[in-house]
Design a protein around this motif. Sequence first.
Motif, mmCIF file in Angstrom:
data_model
loop_
_atom_site.group_PDB
_atom_site.id
_atom_site.type_symbol
_atom_site.label_atom_id
_atom_site.label_comp_id
_atom_site.label_asym_id
_atom_site.label_seq_id
_atom_site.Cartn_x
_atom_site.Cartn_y
_atom_site.Cartn_z
ATOM 1 N N CYS B 90 0.821 -1.199 0.000
ATOM 2 C CA CYS B 90 0.000 0.000 0.000
ATOM 3 C C CYS B 90 0.860 1.256 0.000
ATOM 4 O O CYS B 90 0.365 2.360 -0.196
ATOM 5 N N GLY B 91 2.172 1.113 0.212
ATOM 6 C CA GLY B 91 3.056 2.274 0.166
ATOM 7 C C GLY B 91 3.618 2.641 1.515
ATOM 8 O O GLY B 91 4.661 3.268 1.612
ATOM 9 N N ALA B 92 2.930 2.233 2.584
ATOM 10 C CA ALA B 92 3.407 2.573 3.920
ATOM 11 C C ALA B 92 4.329 1.470 4.431
ATOM 12 O O ALA B 92 4.521 0.450 3.776
ATOM 13 N N HIS B 335 7.443 1.199 -5.141
ATOM 14 C CA HIS B 335 8.704 1.924 -5.191
ATOM 15 C C HIS B 335 9.857 1.093 -4.658
ATOM 16 O O HIS B 335 11.005 1.485 -4.720
ATOM 17 N N ARG B 353 11.719 0.715 -19.210
ATOM 18 C CA ARG B 353 11.584 2.149 -19.415
ATOM 19 C C ARG B 353 10.769 2.461 -20.676
ATOM 20 O O ARG B 353 9.879 3.281 -20.670
ATOM 21 N N ILE B 356 6.719 2.310 -20.725
ATOM 22 C CA ILE B 356 5.852 3.140 -19.879
ATOM 23 C C ILE B 356 5.859 4.600 -20.301
ATOM 24 O O ILE B 356 5.855 5.495 -19.490
ATOM 25 N N PRO B 418 -5.114 12.577 -17.023
ATOM 26 C CA PRO B 418 -5.216 11.619 -15.902
ATOM 27 C C PRO B 418 -6.571 11.736 -15.217
ATOM 28 O O PRO B 418 -6.696 12.347 -14.157
ATOM 29 N N GLN B 421 -7.183 9.401 -11.971
ATOM 30 C CA GLN B 421 -6.337 9.886 -10.891
ATOM 31 C C GLN B 421 -6.995 11.077 -10.198
ATOM 32 O O GLN B 421 -7.025 11.166 -8.966
ATOM 33 N N SER B 422 -7.539 11.999 -11.001
ATOM 34 C CA SER B 422 -8.208 13.165 -10.428
ATOM 35 C C SER B 422 -9.447 12.744 -9.647
ATOM 36 O O SER B 422 -9.717 13.272 -8.569
ATOM 37 N N ARG B 424 -10.039 9.901 -8.262
ATOM 38 C CA ARG B 424 -9.657 9.214 -7.031
ATOM 39 C C ARG B 424 -9.278 10.237 -5.961
ATOM 40 O O ARG B 424 -9.642 10.107 -4.797
ATOM 41 N N TYR B 425 -8.567 11.272 -6.404
ATOM 42 C CA TYR B 425 -8.223 12.332 -5.446
ATOM 43 C C TYR B 425 -9.490 12.969 -4.891
ATOM 44 O O TYR B 425 -9.613 13.190 -3.683
ATOM 45 N N GLY B 428 -11.169 10.828 -2.310
ATOM 46 C CA GLY B 428 -10.472 10.895 -1.029
ATOM 47 C C GLY B 428 -10.774 12.197 -0.310
ATOM 48 O O GLY B 428 -11.041 12.209 0.894
ATOM 49 N N ALA B 429 -10.747 13.302 -1.068
ATOM 50 C CA ALA B 429 -10.957 14.606 -0.454
ATOM 51 C C ALA B 429 -12.386 14.733 0.072
ATOM 52 O O ALA B 429 -12.613 15.298 1.143
#
Lengths: 279, 437, 193
Positions: B90-92, B335, B353, B356, B418, B421-422, B424-425, B428-429
């Motif tokens: 999840c990134g954390a 990452h 590379r 993508i 994107p 992506q927007s 999804r933001y 969340g907001a």
Amino acid sequence: MLAAVISLGSLGCFAAILLAMAARRFAVKVDPRQAALLDVLAGANCGACGYPGCSAYARALVAGTARPDLCRPGGPETLARIATILDIEVAPGEPQIAVVRCRGDRQQSRAKYDYQGLEDCRAAQKLAFGPKTCPGGCLGLGSCVQHCPFGALSINEQGLAEVDRDRCTGCGLCVSVCPRQVLALAPAGSHIHVQCNSPDAGRKVKNYCHVGCIGCRLCIKTAPECFVMEGFLAKVNYGHQKPTAMADAMERCPHHCIQDLAEPGEAAPHSPSVEERTS
Amino acid sequence: MKRRSFPGGTHPPQHKSATADTPSEICPLPPELVIPLAQHVGAPAVACVNAGQRVGRGQVVGKPNGFVSVPVHASTSGLVVAVESRPHPCGAELPAVILQPDGDDVWAEEYLTQSFHVLTTETMLERIREAGVVGMGGAAFPTHVKLDPPHGKTIDTAIVNAVECEPWVTADRRVLLEQRDKVLTGLEVLQKISGARQMWIGLEDNQTDVAALLAPHCKQRGVGIAIMPAKYPQGAERQIIYAITGRRVPTRGLPMDVGVLVQNVGTVAALTDAVTRARPLIERMVTISGPDVARPRNLRVRIGTPVAHLLKHCGLREEAAKVLLGGPMMGTAQHTLAVPVLRGTSGVLAFRRQDITAPAVGSCLRCGRCVAACPMHLLPTFIADYARRDALDLAERFAARNCIECGSCSFVCPAGIPLVQSIRYAKGAILARRRST
Amino acid sequence: MIHLLLILVGAVLVNNFVLARFLGLCPFLGVSKKVETALGMGMAVTFVMVVASACTWLLQYLVLTPFDLEYLQTIAFILVIATLVQMVEMIVRKSSPVLYQSLGIFLPLITTNCAVLGLAVLNIQQGYSFVESLVFAFGAAAGFTLALVLYAGLRERLTLCPVPDAFRGTSIELITAGLLALAFMGFAGLVPG
């Protein structure tokens, strides 16, 4: 001619009487201070006070449910005028200004990954907590720039946010927008700031940033009481400043994260980037 | 056989042939297993082992914490090296049990085979929970919660989701081909627990060979096979329910609100192990693929195997520029390769590379392709615009919260905007604002 | 009955007050930033127009015509409309603070609105009966509201558009209004006569 004067005159009188009666019958008391307050407020409708627009804040002020010092763009003058209108006494607070607490640009700090996507810090922060290894560093995607109602913020070539001290009103909107709290409010009169926001211990910071605070406490030893430690991060004690001692501490800071923002132009001595050094 | 679909959707290139017909292999044990305590939706498990302790294969190392939570098990026998925070997909960095395999791979206890016919529903649900079975399609929702609808809700239709609409990924196909008996037994278990009168297996029309193999067995058991056109996101819960039953799940509702239960194929196979042998879920099918992988294939991977180990086993052509967990449409980019495979990880995809290239973002042409592609009937271009301007009220008015984040809009956008992506933001907001007020 | 319907449709679409007669352009451009406020304004105008047309009709045929004072029509109508709007504002403010919050702020704007005066004068010019003038007033107001809400919706979308710098702000808004008026020209001939 006479008929016209008489008829129109009587019609006018009739209307006047009707309105006068209506005004008495349907009178609603409105606090005259509300209108006066609205004139005094900055009128930017920026919402920094937490109310939807200046008029809502004025209403809350009259109702006594809001603190008088919330109009940040107006500054101390507005505060004084509000105090006069509301007939209350307030100590004028010092005007504030936004400070970018990061110097870790592309050269100086390590990237966690290559970010592709929405150009917005808050969206980037959602992906594994941001593309910078430093958990507190400026992401430089410009959410603060977009939200500044005064055009006081910009992203420089090195991917760091910069504050235009002349334009910043200290409204604090950027502080609430920034997902990493890189931006913070500081007294506008102070020039020397700790430009780092990394909560990590020195060993970790050294690993990913050349200009991060490593918590060496040298500043506190040089200028006691002027700096305080919060975890592994030094902070300026804005209530207790001694310019000469602080300038000394600035000189001695090994990572140059204490900076005098009033004197721009003096760039940090160039050092090889993190990638060069560690690879 | 029925052939239905849902409105909207896209046709991303499939890329499935790389792994579809290669038999799966058992992935060798890595030198170190990282078993996160948070592998499911709900409260993370609580570690119940300490560093230095020896554990057997299948032993519980994390106890469930609440009803919507499941235990976590040791994927092999070995030594617990540490219980500490490690990178999580999840990134954390989240708490995980670090296990050093001893190579013996011995079960902590003997497991008996038992017919599920003699078991009560309660016992089966308890075993499913003890085994830590979660939705293996990706969402990782605890299965025992899904199988135990609150009072007043009845399930009349159960759907086994074998629609792998994500490109590259073929794990479900391999499960169906190689563990057919487990899936079929799992179907019966599913029917017994849920009381569903109708059973379906949903497949895309590029899996007709699998359908033909399954057909006699399904006919024998009264299970229907629904063949749907290969279209993304056919495997999304609401979309597959609509395609098979014609029912629409309410906006804020769950499939159980319309009497439907959807389970991934892998989950159904795991049900069999959990119920008839009381064996925990410690292994899953994972597709290792992508243009950067030298020997793409499906691997049966122990939960907690680091991604780096999998990629090393399958070989990389060059250093991977991007590694995704899950499919290319909804998977998450990583990452670090230190992240482990979880119960909900269906694929590991590595890209070079040159694979993508991010398109230059242009202006919206108002072509409406995103609107046509949205399987939820939203207006992605508007919601994304509002999100970019932080007009959350407007975004909410345009039903941003109904977005299932399938990414069809971003995929079809000729201007490379994107969109998802927007959105999804914005989602969340909106949620964050709701929580704060 | 058909006759009244024709008056209504004619007032709403064919001879739309804003987009065909070009009356009431001030609030059309001023109060059309958001659909909500546009709708509030439309409600306020509808109410005032219907009441005002009733009052002015009565004034014309009970006072001005019998006493041969038709030449005072304009000034007398302005007086009546202004008084009316002021009174309505007071009453609404007192009786329903909630309604006043959403509607009241627009009322002073309508006081000297040309659309309201134009409506009163048109009523007389067309020789409408009392009922006809009420229907005409409602139709005109509905047309005004329609135009306002449509335009506000367009302006909401307009804020999201990448507009060339030279056209930013008022200019693109006026172009949009012109295009909307052009669109309404398509209704011409819908009602014969």
